[in-house]
Design a protein around this motif. Structure first.
Motif, short mmCIF file in Angstrom:
data_model
loop_
_atom_site.label_atom_id
_atom_site.label_comp_id
_atom_site.label_asym_id
_atom_site.label_seq_id
_atom_site.Cartn_x
_atom_site.Cartn_y
_atom_site.Cartn_z
N ASN A 24 1.60 -5.71 8.63
CA ASN A 24 0.70 -4.56 8.64
C ASN A 24 0.79 -3.74 7.36
O ASN A 24 0.26 -2.62 7.29
CB ASN A 24 1.01 -3.68 9.86
CG ASN A 24 0.51 -4.30 11.15
OD1 ASN A 24 -0.67 -4.21 11.48
ND2 ASN A 24 1.41 -4.96 11.88
N GLY A 25 1.44 -4.30 6.33
CA GLY A 25 1.42 -3.69 5.01
C GLY A 25 2.41 -2.58 4.77
O GLY A 25 2.23 -1.78 3.84
N TYR A 26 3.47 -2.51 5.57
CA TYR A 26 4.46 -1.44 5.42
C TYR A 26 5.74 -1.95 4.76
O TYR A 26 6.27 -3.00 5.14
CB TYR A 26 4.83 -0.83 6.78
CG TYR A 26 3.75 0.05 7.36
CD1 TYR A 26 3.73 1.41 7.10
CD2 TYR A 26 2.74 -0.49 8.15
CE1 TYR A 26 2.74 2.22 7.62
CE2 TYR A 26 1.74 0.31 8.67
CZ TYR A 26 1.75 1.67 8.41
OH TYR A 26 0.76 2.47 8.92
N GLU A 27 6.23 -1.21 3.80
CA GLU A 27 7.58 -1.44 3.31
C GLU A 27 8.55 -0.92 4.37
O GLU A 27 8.23 -0.01 5.14
CB GLU A 27 7.80 -0.71 1.98
CG GLU A 27 6.95 -1.26 0.84
CD GLU A 27 7.19 -0.49 -0.44
OE1 GLU A 27 8.00 -0.96 -1.26
OE2 GLU A 27 6.56 0.57 -0.60
N ALA A 39 10.51 -6.46 12.44
CA ALA A 39 10.54 -6.50 10.98
C ALA A 39 9.30 -7.22 10.44
O ALA A 39 8.70 -6.79 9.45
CB ALA A 39 11.82 -7.19 10.50
N LYS A 40 8.92 -8.32 11.08
CA LYS A 40 7.76 -9.09 10.64
C LYS A 40 6.47 -8.31 10.84
O LYS A 40 5.55 -8.36 10.01
CB LYS A 40 7.70 -10.40 11.42
CG LYS A 40 6.74 -11.43 10.83
CD LYS A 40 7.25 -11.92 9.48
CE LYS A 40 6.35 -13.00 8.90
NZ LYS A 40 6.82 -13.42 7.56
N GLN A 41 6.40 -7.56 11.93
CA GLN A 41 5.20 -6.77 12.20
C GLN A 41 4.98 -5.71 11.12
O GLN A 41 3.85 -5.44 10.71
CB GLN A 41 5.29 -6.09 13.57
CG GLN A 41 5.14 -7.04 14.74
CD GLN A 41 3.74 -7.62 14.83
OE1 GLN A 41 2.75 -6.98 14.54
NE2 GLN A 41 3.67 -8.89 15.22
N ASP A 59 0.85 -1.18 0.00
CA ASP A 59 0.00 0.00 0.00
C ASP A 59 0.90 1.24 0.00
O ASP A 59 1.48 1.59 1.02
CB ASP A 59 -0.91 -0.02 1.23
CG ASP A 59 -1.88 1.15 1.26
OD1 ASP A 59 -1.77 2.03 0.39
OD2 ASP A 59 -2.72 1.19 2.17
N GLU A 60 1.01 1.87 -1.15
CA GLU A 60 1.92 3.00 -1.27
C GLU A 60 1.39 4.27 -0.61
O GLU A 60 2.08 5.29 -0.59
CB GLU A 60 2.26 3.25 -2.74
CG GLU A 60 3.07 2.12 -3.36
CD GLU A 60 3.79 2.53 -4.63
OE1 GLU A 60 3.61 3.69 -5.07
OE2 GLU A 60 4.55 1.69 -5.17
N SER A 61 0.19 4.20 -0.06
CA SER A 61 -0.28 5.33 0.74
C SER A 61 0.35 5.30 2.13
O SER A 61 0.29 6.29 2.86
CB SER A 61 -1.80 5.29 0.87
OG SER A 61 -2.23 4.19 1.67
N LYS A 62 0.94 4.15 2.46
CA LYS A 62 1.62 4.03 3.75
C LYS A 62 3.10 4.38 3.58
O LYS A 62 3.76 3.87 2.67
CB LYS A 62 1.49 2.60 4.29
CG LYS A 62 0.07 2.21 4.66
CD LYS A 62 0.01 0.80 5.22
CE LYS A 62 -1.39 0.46 5.71
NZ LYS A 62 -1.47 -0.91 6.26
#
Length: 493
Positions: A77-80, A71-73, A45-48
């Motif tokens: 949760n969809g973060y790069e 790192a796994k969290q 999600d590039e909004s994040k």
């Protein structure tokens, strides 16, 4: 022709990517300046904003994924994400410069502003990158976890007359530790806070737990408790900035505050929030001038056998005694005034700033008043450090009386104290590694003129009102004098 142009573009992209980040999680961490992209989320999600994780002192990027699921969290949760290695033993200036260069690289790769999450000194290094090396354009906000924005008295201890012998032989003295002394960080704050143009970017979290007796952070927590709530390495007040969104103090210690399962759900709502509009916690000034008068400190280099003595006044509710040395086997024995001998001390590995040492410790309830002796046989010449913490109603009385005079040696009396005397020792440090600091004759602030750091130790001795019970305490601070002869830090006399 078009195929050649496309091929050239692809080659240029991969050439740039390999320059920007060499490796991934699982590669060997620890090379300063190297950074890794985290695992890609299943649904990106590039909004994040991308998350950049910065480690603290004596650490590396692996702190976020070795026995830690931070790192796994981020992935779940969809973060790069990205994880960077800085110098584990360098000061905030050098790390700030390196981090600023890498934040630009990371920004160029992701193509949008970053959120930096810094643990411990990593939070201070991050502000250095933003303020002094123009990394602000690449960063949306900064979240600090247990960061010593005002330094830590544990660094003062390691550079004090009593505490420096052991820290030096253990190899713990470094530019990083040196920079975290409270006087040097007070100078850093004085300059940095005036230059900070985007104070709303900062969000802080702090911990107030340091474990139980004998735990890995017990040494630091016990020493710091007289300075206030702490996480075993940093006081809560030091983690806060007057202009930041100081969100929460929780039941974390200095290690667990960077744990993914514990912390990611806590700060997750801040990742997409408007930092400028977040609700601030009401805070007091982090630069407290109160004296910590509940400890006695003595250290140095001993012969094969070493004996130290300290006094316990009547009415003392409890003692915590810690003897630090290099040996697990060289356990001391403690002799009480009534002749009782204690040998059942608990031994554990010491923590920051004495990693590599062993702490032999015991807690005593309702100790017998009088002269106590601690005796150790290491079998060779070796450094040691004795820390005694007193739970006593006299602590506040000593603090109140000590604050009444700035004389080098003075005598006072009060309701609980018949006599209180003090001796001030001041040592000048040219740099972080100086083995034998120059002893000065400074006994007041007016005599601290030379630019640099000064370790000040104040020895308090006295008699209680009954005249039959002696006591002793030690106060340690580091001061920093800048080029304009301004004194930064708490003057402890």
């Amino acid at each position: 022709m078009k195929k050649l142009i496309c091929l050239a573009a692809v080659m240029l992209f991969f050439s740039f990517a390999s320059y920007a980040y060499a490796g991934s999680i699982g590669d060997e961490p620890g090379t300063p300046g190297k950074w890794f992209k985290g695992e890609e989320p299943v649904q990106k999600d590039e909004s994040k904003p991308p998350l950049v994780f910065v480690h603290g002192i004596n650490s590396s990027s692996s702190t976020w994924f070795d026995r830690n699921d931070m790192a796994k969290q981020a992935v779940l949760n969809g973060y790069e994400s990205a994880f960077i290695d800085l110098y584990p033993d360098q000061d905030t200036k050098k790390n700030g410069k390196l981090l600023a260069e890498k934040l630009k690289e990371i920004y160029d790769v992701f193509g949008r502003k970053l959120i930096v999450i810094g643990h411990s000194k990593g939070g201070v290094d991050t502000q250095s990158a933003l303020v002094y090396h123009n990394a602000h354009p690449y960063v949306e906000k900064v979240i600090t976890l247990g960061s010593p924005h005002y330094g830590t008295p544990l660094a003062d201890l390691a550079y004090s007359k009593g505490g420096s012998w052991l820290a030096e032989i253990l190899g713990q003295k470094s530019d990083a530790l040196y920079s975290l002394q409270t006087g040097l960080m007070a100078a850093f704050r004085s300059e940095t806070d005036k230059l900070e143009k985007f104070p709303h970017k900062y969000i802080t979290y702090s911990g107030s737990e340091w474990g139980t007796f004998g735990g890995v952070l017990y040494l630091g927590g016990m020493y710091l408790k007289s300075f206030g709530a702490n996480d075993g390495a940093v006081t809560v007040s030091s983690t806060r900035l007057s202009y930041a969104n100081n969100i929460l103090t929780g039941k974390w210690d200095h290690n667990s505050i960077k744990n993914g399962t514990s912390m990611f759900p806590v700060f997750q709502h801040q990742l997409l929030a408007n930092a400028a509009s977040a609700e601030k916690e009401n805070i007091e000034s982090s630069n407290s001038t109160e004296l910590n008068t509940d400890v006695y400190v003595k250290g140095g280099e001993s012969e094969k056998e070493k004996t130290e003595a300290f006094y316990v006044e009547e009415g003392t509710n409890g003692l915590s005694i810690q003897w630090l040395n290099e040996s697990h086997e060289a356990r001391p024995e403690i002799i009480a005034p009534n002749g009782d001998v204690l040998t059942n001390l608990k031994t554990s590995e010491a923590s920051f700033p004495y990693e590599g040492a062993f702490s032999h410790h015991v807690q005593i309830n309702k100790p017998v008043p009088g002269k106590w002796t601690i005796r150790s046989n290491s079998g060779k010449k070796a450094p040691y450090l004795l820390l005694v913490s007193f739970d006593s109603p006299l602590n506040d009385e000593i603090k109140a009386e000590a604050a009444k005079s700035g004389d080098d040696a003075s005598t006072h009396s009060s309701g609980l104290i018949k006599r209180l005397s003090k001796k001030v020792e001041t040592f000048y440090f040219k740099d972080a590694q100086k083995d034998h600091p120059l002893k000065t004759t400074a006994s007041s602030a007016d005599q601290l003129k030379k630019e640099g750091a000064y370790s000040v130790t104040v020895h308090y001795t006295g008699l209680t009102a009954s005249g039959t019970s002696a006591f002793n305490r030690t106060v340690i601070r580091t001061l920093y004098v800048d080029q304009d002869e301004n004194i930064h830090g708490d003057i402890p006399y």
